[in-house]
Design a protein around this motif. Structure first.
Motif, PDB file in Angstrom:
ATOM      1  N   LEU A  98       1.071  -1.125   0.086  1.00 30.69           N
ATOM      2  CA  LEU A  98      -0.031  -0.004  -0.180  1.00 30.69           C
ATOM      3  C   LEU A  98       0.684   1.609   0.273  1.00 30.69           C
ATOM      4  O   LEU A  98       0.479   2.194   0.971  1.00 30.69           O
ATOM      5  CB  LEU A  98      -1.077   0.386   1.464  1.00 30.69           C
ATOM      6  CG  LEU A  98      -2.293  -0.955   1.058  1.00 30.69           C
ATOM      7  CD1 LEU A  98      -2.704  -1.622   2.535  1.00 30.69           C
ATOM      8  CD2 LEU A  98      -3.308  -0.500   0.237  1.00 30.69           C
ATOM      9  N   GLN A  99       2.457   1.118  -0.294  1.00 28.78           N
ATOM     10  CA  GLN A  99       3.152   2.459  -0.353  1.00 28.78           C
ATOM     11  C   GLN A  99       2.608   2.960   1.320  1.00 28.78           C
ATOM     12  O   GLN A  99       3.748   4.424   1.081  1.00 28.78           O
ATOM     13  CB  GLN A  99       3.112   3.056  -1.517  1.00 28.78           C
ATOM     14  CG  GLN A  99       2.613   2.352  -2.853  1.00 28.78           C
ATOM     15  CD  GLN A  99       2.793   3.523  -3.870  1.00 28.78           C
ATOM     16  OE1 GLN A  99       3.016   4.807  -4.363  1.00 28.78           O
ATOM     17  NE2 GLN A  99       1.362   2.737  -4.802  1.00 28.78           N
ATOM     18  N   ALA A 100       3.214   2.277   2.084  1.00 27.34           N
ATOM     19  CA  ALA A 100       3.507   2.676   3.168  1.00 27.34           C
ATOM     20  C   ALA A 100       4.333   2.465   4.055  1.00 27.34           C
ATOM     21  O   ALA A 100       5.270   2.021   3.613  1.00 27.34           O
ATOM     22  CB  ALA A 100       2.387   2.404   4.212  1.00 27.34           C
ATOM     23  N   HIS A 101       5.602   2.969   5.046  1.00 27.06           N
ATOM     24  CA  HIS A 101       6.125   3.438   5.635  1.00 27.06           C
ATOM     25  C   HIS A 101       6.286   2.235   6.742  1.00 27.06           C
ATOM     26  O   HIS A 101       5.802   3.110   7.856  1.00 27.06           O
ATOM     27  CB  HIS A 101       7.601   3.884   4.883  1.00 27.06           C
ATOM     28  CG  HIS A 101       8.328   4.227   5.810  1.00 27.06           C
ATOM     29  ND1 HIS A 101      10.014   3.095   5.142  1.00 27.06           N
ATOM     30  CD2 HIS A 101       8.998   4.029   6.991  1.00 27.06           C
ATOM     31  CE1 HIS A 101      10.870   3.432   5.930  1.00 27.06           C
ATOM     32  NE2 HIS A 101      10.457   3.666   7.325  1.00 27.06           N
ATOM     33  N   THR A 102       6.850   1.288   6.821  1.00 32.61           N
ATOM     34  CA  THR A 102       6.731   0.199   8.502  1.00 32.61           C
ATOM     35  C   THR A 102       7.939   0.900   9.275  1.00 32.61           C
ATOM     36  O   THR A 102       9.199   0.386   8.706  1.00 32.61           O
ATOM     37  CB  THR A 102       6.261  -1.060   8.598  1.00 32.61           C
ATOM     38  OG1 THR A 102       7.640  -1.657   7.613  1.00 32.61           O
ATOM     39  CG2 THR A 102       4.984  -1.510   7.352  1.00 32.61           C
ATOM     40  N   VAL A 103       8.062   1.347  10.144  1.00 35.09           N
ATOM     41  CA  VAL A 103       9.211   1.358  10.863  1.00 35.09           C
ATOM     42  C   VAL A 103       9.954   0.427  11.046  1.00 35.09           C
ATOM     43  O   VAL A 103       8.945  -0.347  12.183  1.00 35.09           O
ATOM     44  CB  VAL A 103       8.907   3.243  11.702  1.00 35.09           C
ATOM     45  CG1 VAL A 103       8.585   3.859  11.060  1.00 35.09           C
ATOM     46  CG2 VAL A 103       8.373   2.487  13.511  1.00 35.09           C
ATOM     47  N   ARG A 104      10.610   0.218  11.341  1.00 36.61           N
ATOM     48  CA  ARG A 104      11.680  -0.742  11.630  1.00 36.61           C
ATOM     49  C   ARG A 104      11.777  -0.970  13.457  1.00 36.61           C
ATOM     50  O   ARG A 104      10.973  -2.360  14.031  1.00 36.61           O
ATOM     51  CB  ARG A 104      13.511  -0.494  12.336  1.00 36.61           C
ATOM     52  CG  ARG A 104      14.297  -1.765  12.708  1.00 36.61           C
ATOM     53  CD  ARG A 104      15.643  -1.183  12.834  1.00 36.61           C
ATOM     54  NE  ARG A 104      16.461  -2.369  12.934  1.00 36.61           N
ATOM     55  CZ  ARG A 104      17.197  -2.868  14.389  1.00 36.61           C
ATOM     56  NH1 ARG A 104      16.517  -1.982  15.570  1.00 36.61           N
ATOM     57  NH2 ARG A 104      17.073  -3.752  14.566  1.00 36.61           N
ATOM     58  N   ASP A 105      11.499  -0.710  14.338  1.00 32.95           N
ATOM     59  CA  ASP A 105      10.920  -0.676  15.808  1.00 32.95           C
ATOM     60  C   ASP A 105       9.542  -0.976  15.926  1.00 32.95           C
ATOM     61  O   ASP A 105       9.042  -0.597  15.218  1.00 32.95           O
ATOM     62  CB  ASP A 105      11.838   0.876  17.196  1.00 32.95           C
ATOM     63  CG  ASP A 105      13.603   0.614  17.127  1.00 32.95           C
ATOM     64  OD1 ASP A 105      13.400  -0.142  18.033  1.00 32.95           O
ATOM     65  OD2 ASP A 105      14.252   0.877  15.747  1.00 32.95           O
ATOM     66  N   TYR A 106       9.404  -1.701  16.960  1.00 31.58           N
ATOM     67  CA  TYR A 106       8.223  -2.248  17.314  1.00 31.58           C
ATOM     68  C   TYR A 106       7.968  -2.385  19.040  1.00 31.58           C
ATOM     69  O   TYR A 106       9.256  -2.454  19.319  1.00 31.58           O
ATOM     70  CB  TYR A 106       7.160  -3.057  16.965  1.00 31.58           C
ATOM     71  CG  TYR A 106       9.126  -4.416  17.043  1.00 31.58           C
ATOM     72  CD1 TYR A 106       8.179  -5.334  18.140  1.00 31.58           C
ATOM     73  CD2 TYR A 106       9.591  -5.004  16.252  1.00 31.58           C
ATOM     74  CE1 TYR A 106       9.634  -6.235  17.832  1.00 31.58           C
ATOM     75  CE2 TYR A 106      10.625  -6.011  16.335  1.00 31.58           C
ATOM     76  CZ  TYR A 106      10.972  -6.417  17.569  1.00 31.58           C
ATOM     77  OH  TYR A 106      11.111  -7.224  17.917  1.00 31.58           O
TER      78      TYR A 106
END
Length: 200
Positions: free
Chosen positions: A140-148
């Motif tokens: 969906l062309q979103a950016h998931t950040v590394r940390d969670y």
């Protein structure tokens, strides 16, 4: 990066009876508000009608399909968000159907926005769901950040007041993720404002 707060939608993905998601979400919303850079909008999918029958023309081709009234309000809230955090359990090594329905009813609302995750479950702490969600949001062309943030065996980690019994680790993880959402959210918000209309 400006001083203007970022709109952060925090989505409770589970709608199961007796779910623990609202407890985790309330804790995280408190951390996000304490961070100081976010105007937080808690979104509980249990309070929103989520039809499983998708429109005939997918939102990728028709960004504003006819939606039920409650779902139309969700679309507006997601469109207003500069960043999103999904609070999710693992269901059978994946994420809840309610969350997939909420994602699939929308398209442009996710684009060019950072997505963070707070997971909880018995053993994996929601990581199985999170890894699958990364693939979905990438499409969906979103950016998931590394940390969670992850809570394995969540039922032993929270006290009766709904806060972690040993808060240092979760608080540090939340801070790291929120810092990333702040940076990416600010950069991508500016980029969305500046990009040509033909690129939308």
């Amino acid at each position: 990066m400006t001083d203007q707060p970022l709109n952060l939608a925090v989505i409770v993905g589970s709608v199961r009876e007796g779910r623990f998601g609202p407890v985790v979400a309330r804790w995280f919303v408190d951390r996000a508000e304490r961070h100081g850079r976010f105007a937080v909008d808690p979104v509980d999918l249990a309070e929103i009608p989520l039809p499983l029958e998708l429109p005939a023309v997918p939102p990728a081709l028709e960004p504003d399909p006819s939606r039920p009234a409650g779902l139309a309000r969700l679309a507006d809230r997601l469109a207003a968000a500069d960043a999103v955090v999904v609070v999710t359990p693992d269901y059978n090594r994946s994420f809840p159907a309610s969350l997939k329905a909420a994602i699939d009813w929308h398209h442009t609302q996710w684009q060019a926005k950072p997505i963070g995750f707070v997971g909880y479950s018995g053993a994996s702490g929601g990581l199985l769901a999170i890894e699958q969600l990364r693939q979905v949001f990438n499409e969906l062309q979103a950016h998931t950040v590394r940390d969670y943030v992850s809570f394995p065996r969540y039922y032993a980690l929270f006290g009766p007041d709904g806060t972690p019994l040993d808060p240092d680790g979760p608080n540090a993880a939340a801070q790291a993720m929120l810092d990333q959402l702040d940076w990416w959210g600010s950069v991508l918000r500016d980029a969305r404002r500046d990009r040509p209309r033909t690129a939308r």
